[in-house]
Design a protein around this motif. Sequence first.
Motif, mmCIF file in Angstrom:
data_model
loop_
_atom_site.group_PDB
_atom_site.id
_atom_site.type_symbol
_atom_site.label_atom_id
_atom_site.label_comp_id
_atom_site.label_asym_id
_atom_site.label_seq_id
_atom_site.Cartn_x
_atom_site.Cartn_y
_atom_site.Cartn_z
ATOM 1 N N THR A 144 0.874 -0.984 -0.003
ATOM 2 C CA THR A 144 -0.007 0.038 -0.108
ATOM 3 C C THR A 144 0.883 1.126 -0.061
ATOM 4 O O THR A 144 0.680 1.981 -0.532
ATOM 5 N N GLN A 150 -8.619 0.018 -1.401
ATOM 6 C CA GLN A 150 -8.769 -1.383 -0.799
ATOM 7 C C GLN A 150 -10.101 -1.357 0.229
ATOM 8 O O GLN A 150 -10.881 -2.301 -0.291
ATOM 9 N N ASP A 169 -5.599 -1.232 -5.041
ATOM 10 C CA ASP A 169 -5.120 -1.719 -3.997
ATOM 11 C C ASP A 169 -5.849 -3.049 -3.632
ATOM 12 O O ASP A 169 -7.106 -2.813 -3.054
ATOM 13 N N GLU A 170 -5.323 -3.953 -3.454
ATOM 14 C CA GLU A 170 -6.050 -5.282 -3.104
ATOM 15 C C GLU A 170 -7.441 -5.333 -3.594
ATOM 16 O O GLU A 170 -8.403 -5.539 -2.899
HETATM 17 MG MG LIG Z 1 -2.423 -2.904 2.043
#
Ligand SMILES: [Mg+2]
Lengths: 246, 259
Positions: free
Chosen positions: B41, B85, B162-163
């Motif tokens: 991140t 995320q 992000d993910e």
């Molecule tokens: Mg992360």
Amino acid sequence: MFKVLEHFGKYLYMLKGMFTKPENLKVYWKEFVNQCYDIGIGSLGIVVIISLFLGAVTTVQTAYQLVSPLVQKYVIAQIIRDSTFLELSPTVVCIVLAGVVGSKIASELGNMRVSEQIDALEIMGINTKTYLILPKIVAAFIMIPCLITISMFLGVWGGYMAGTLSGIITPQQFTQGLTKDFLIFNLIFGLIKSFTFAFIISSVSAYFGYNVKGGALEIGKASTLSVVVSCILILCADYGLAALLL
Amino acid sequence: MIEVIHIKKSFGPKVVLDDVSNVMECGKMNLVIGASGSGKTVFLKCMVGLMDVEQGEILYEGKNFTAMNEKERKELRMQIGMLFQGSALFDSLNVERNVMFPLDMFTNHTSAEKLKRVNEVLDRVNLTDSNKKYPSEISGGMEKRVALARAIVLNPKFLFCDEPNSGLDPKTSLVIDKLIKEITTDFNITTIINTHDMNTVMEYGDNIMFLHQGKKNWQGNKNDIFYSNDENLNDFIFASDFLKDTKKMKIMMDKKQSN
Ligand SMILES: [Mg+2]
Ligand SMILES: Nc1ncnc2c1ncn2[C@@H]1O[C@H](COP(=O)(O)OP(=O)(O)O)[C@@H](O)[C@H]1O
């Protein structure tokens, strides 16, 4: 002590960062109107209730303390008028608003920070200080003095109702007291206070909310802290203004 | 194309990114993999400027992002889309308004034009009947798709995710991955994805960078990954016995084929 200075520096830096050119005036205007509605209409109910009771209680208690036959009844109305305009409405109501409006601003911004909504705005190329904080401060700066004005009149009216209904004072005596030796400056002084407190409440809570780090727990902490700090600053400013202007 | 050149980032004494370099090409799925806390991140946030790097440079199509002033950064950011995320949808706006937000802010289109574009991108992410719902009323997978729609509504040249699969079931994850892949190739976008989802890695890994404790430990594509000798990478990718067996099988089959 060092920590306080650091916070103060960051606070000033935040205020400075607010003044940039808006990306799109229409969107900013909409946000501003929303904030006005939230702050103004959102806390109108509590302001009405508090003001009525403040006026009523002051009437009853002043009458209780003024038992001397030398003091005329209309003095009660004078006392109510002046204490409401000078202190009760601006200061007491603003302290309540620090709780209502301040904690709302702090938790709203804190939530946006923690859930990365502020980052999402930054990525789009939006200055989040200008977009999120400035409309809140300006809205508070306009709406809170309006609320305080309403509160002043309701406070006096609450006093009138309590006084006349309980037979403490006649309507004639009350009106006589209200108009006797009325200084317009007292009203203005009350409004100056409310502008100052409005700025304190909105900017302090925005500062604490905007700078939340961590998770949900920190949002709660930030909003408590913003209420505590705003209350203290309101009282300090209250004293400062009184010493300066009276 | 984005080039990351020797970047370093630390928080206090803790070095989170240590001398990381990478080249990310257009139209490709550039993955950043690594365990939780390995710095993925932070890497992404440094790339887009949400965090400042201490050393190194980030070049967007040759232009040095690290040296840009606020105005130049703002202009570049118009070309960046990012999927966070936690989706980061605006709670107070419904799905349609969320996706429309960048259009409201940065274009002078009429309402009808904006609505048309919003429906286009919502259609692109297979989400057509939830326009008026609020983020709290939709599922995690739908939130991700709305966020993706919002990220691509201004036709970005660079897409950061992000993910994108965290917190989603395997099937929804595949749908999201496929969407991102399609968008990447259709519009020739430079896409960077943080992930620890092995399906994504094995299916779409055009360029994979493995971060371990803030250092780049390995780089390659989805085929190379079976032959890596990096111990940390093998520990990370082939964590379960099932996957260890899969790896052996894959190597065996590759050998047979080449014979
Ligand atoms: Mg992360
Ligand atoms: N704002 C921050 N302040 C201090 N440390 C941070 C901050 N953000 C991340 N870190 C640390 O950096 C490391 C990498 O975090 P992160 O990039 O979020 O990992 P992940 O690979 O799971 O995304 C973690 O050890 C984390 O504690």
